[in-house]
Design an enzyme around this catalytic site. Structure first.
Site, PDB file in Angstrom:
ATOM      1  N   LYS A   1     -13.650  -8.559  -7.364  1.00 56.88           N
ATOM      2  CA  LYS A   1     -14.006  -9.206  -6.482  1.00 56.88           C
ATOM      3  C   LYS A   1     -16.092  -9.086  -6.354  1.00 56.88           C
ATOM      4  CE  LYS A   1     -10.661  -5.796  -3.938  1.00 56.88           C
ATOM      5  NZ  LYS A   1     -10.141  -4.920  -3.335  1.00 56.88           N
TER       6      LYS A   1
ATOM      7  N   LYS B   1       0.921  -1.335  -0.061  1.00 55.17           N
ATOM      8  CA  LYS B   1       0.198   0.389  -0.073  1.00 55.17           C
ATOM      9  C   LYS B   1       0.645   1.245   0.020  1.00 55.17           C
ATOM     10  CE  LYS B   1      -4.010  -1.880   0.410  1.00 55.17           C
ATOM     11  NZ  LYS B   1      -5.314  -1.981  -0.612  1.00 55.17           N
TER      12      LYS B   1
END
Length: 367
Positions: free
Chosen positions: A262, A163
């Site tokens: 997703k 991240k």
């Protein structure tokens, strides 16, 4: 499938360690577990993967619970559903609310697969039984990031997602590359950059990254197309891909090289398969992203990742990575960077009712 009962559990559990992005630091995860019970006694489970606050999408646990109670659950009670695909028509007059819809749709897939006595991955046409696993490093400091990598390095993960945001990208990646020259790395920006920072993003080419995930706004396709033509590192879209229609638009505009799918975000397994097939037809690779899910949702993701065009390791970790105890038995285990799919009917895992009970903060039953 005629549904006689719907059980709704709101659950929560602390994470072993905080999960940090520039948008939010998640210390405790809430979720909604849906149990469908049909007339012959079969049970199917789904998981609503919205977060407690609207930092990732506009849906939250509260909004999903409202939509489930007042709209979606009344539509399925005492109604015959022949196949999970029928829900697309049934829910067609409810706009958006894709996470709430996905929770029910996935529960129907589990139920349907159990009735058919087949593992879900085979029922949807999966071709792989061994799924490559990738881990997410979501840390606030370089020291913690390096420590997190070290803790899981020996498990053989096939991909490490870091991240990043504009104030830490170079520093984080330089430190990680100094320690791990050949580590398979991708980065996830969670929309933290803007079009004026193209030069900053171009500098990330030097770190030999697999891809940059969602550098610009979740609502953007135009600027991503511009960026794609100005850097060497492949661009992956995640939050921008909320449906088949958005994926189709992204491909037409050449906004990305890769798409993260997703199921919990796009409305369920059927929509996820449609996006997979679309990308396959355009020779665009896909991979399966995660949202700090519990084992039920992760089991659906694993089944989805068995489809042929899932070309990169997904966000798959062992059940004990985020939780002291997960909802499923015997649990998901990463060995040498891969996870073997179960051949048991449905999701392939049993629900640990004791853990479910201990995590439950709110419960309702609909008949």
């Amino acid at each position: 499938m005629n549904i006689k009962e719907v059980h709704v559990y709101v659950i929560r559990s602390p994470l072993k360690k905080p999960f940090a992005t520039h948008l939010e630091v998640v210390k405790e995860r809430e979720s909604i577990i849906i149990q469908l019970v049909e007339n012959n006694g079969y049970k199917g489970y789904g998981e609503v993967v919205a977060f407690s606050s609207p930092w990732y999408t506009e849906e939250t646990i509260t909004t999903c619970l409202y939509t489930l109670r007042n709209f979606l659950i009344p539509m399925i009670l005492d109604r015959t559903i022949n196949h999970p695909d029928d829900l697309e028509w049934l829910f067609g007059n409810i706009r958006g609310n894709r996470m709430a819809k996905a929770g029910i749709e996935c529960a129907f897939w589990d139920l349907y697969a159990k009735i058919q006595n087949q593992p879900l991955y085979r029922l949807i046409g999966g071709e792989k039984k061994e799924i490559e696993a990738g881990v997410v490093i979501a840390s606030t400091s370089i020291k913690d990031a390096l420590s997190s990598i070290e803790q899981v390095y020996d498990q053989g993960y096939k991909r490490f997602k870091i991240k990043i945001h504009p104030t830490n990208d170079q520093e984080f990646l330089a430190a990680i590359r100094a320690e791990y020259q050949d580590l398979p790395i991708m980065v996830d920006a969670n929309s933290s950059y803007d079009i004026l920072e193209i030069e900053k993003l171009r500098k990330l080419d030097e770190f030999n990254l697999m891809m940059i995930e969602q550098p610009f706004s979740h609502e953007d396709l135009v600027d991503h197309a511009t960026l794609r033509n100005q850097i060497k590192t492949p661009i992956c879209l995640d939050e921008s891909i909320t449906s088949f229609s958005m994926a189709e638009s992204a491909l037409k505009m050449e906004s990305c090289d890769i798409i993260s799918i997703k199921a919990g975000r796009v409305g369920g397994i059927r929509e996820a398969i449609k996006i997979h097939n679309l990308c396959h037809g355009h020779s665009v690779s896909v991979w399966c992203g995660g949202m700090i899910e519990f084992g039920i949702s992760k089991a659906f993701n694993l089944a989805l990742a068995s489809l042929s065009n899932f070309s990169f390791p997904g966000d798959f970790t062992s059940s004990n990575h985020y939780w002291e105890r997960d909802l499923i038995m015997p649990g998901i285990h990463v060995q040498n960077g891969t996870i073997m799919l179960s051949d048991s009917p449905g999701l392939g895992y049993e629900i640990d009712v004791d853990v479910l009970s201990a995590m439950t903060s709110f419960y309702e039953i609909y008949k």
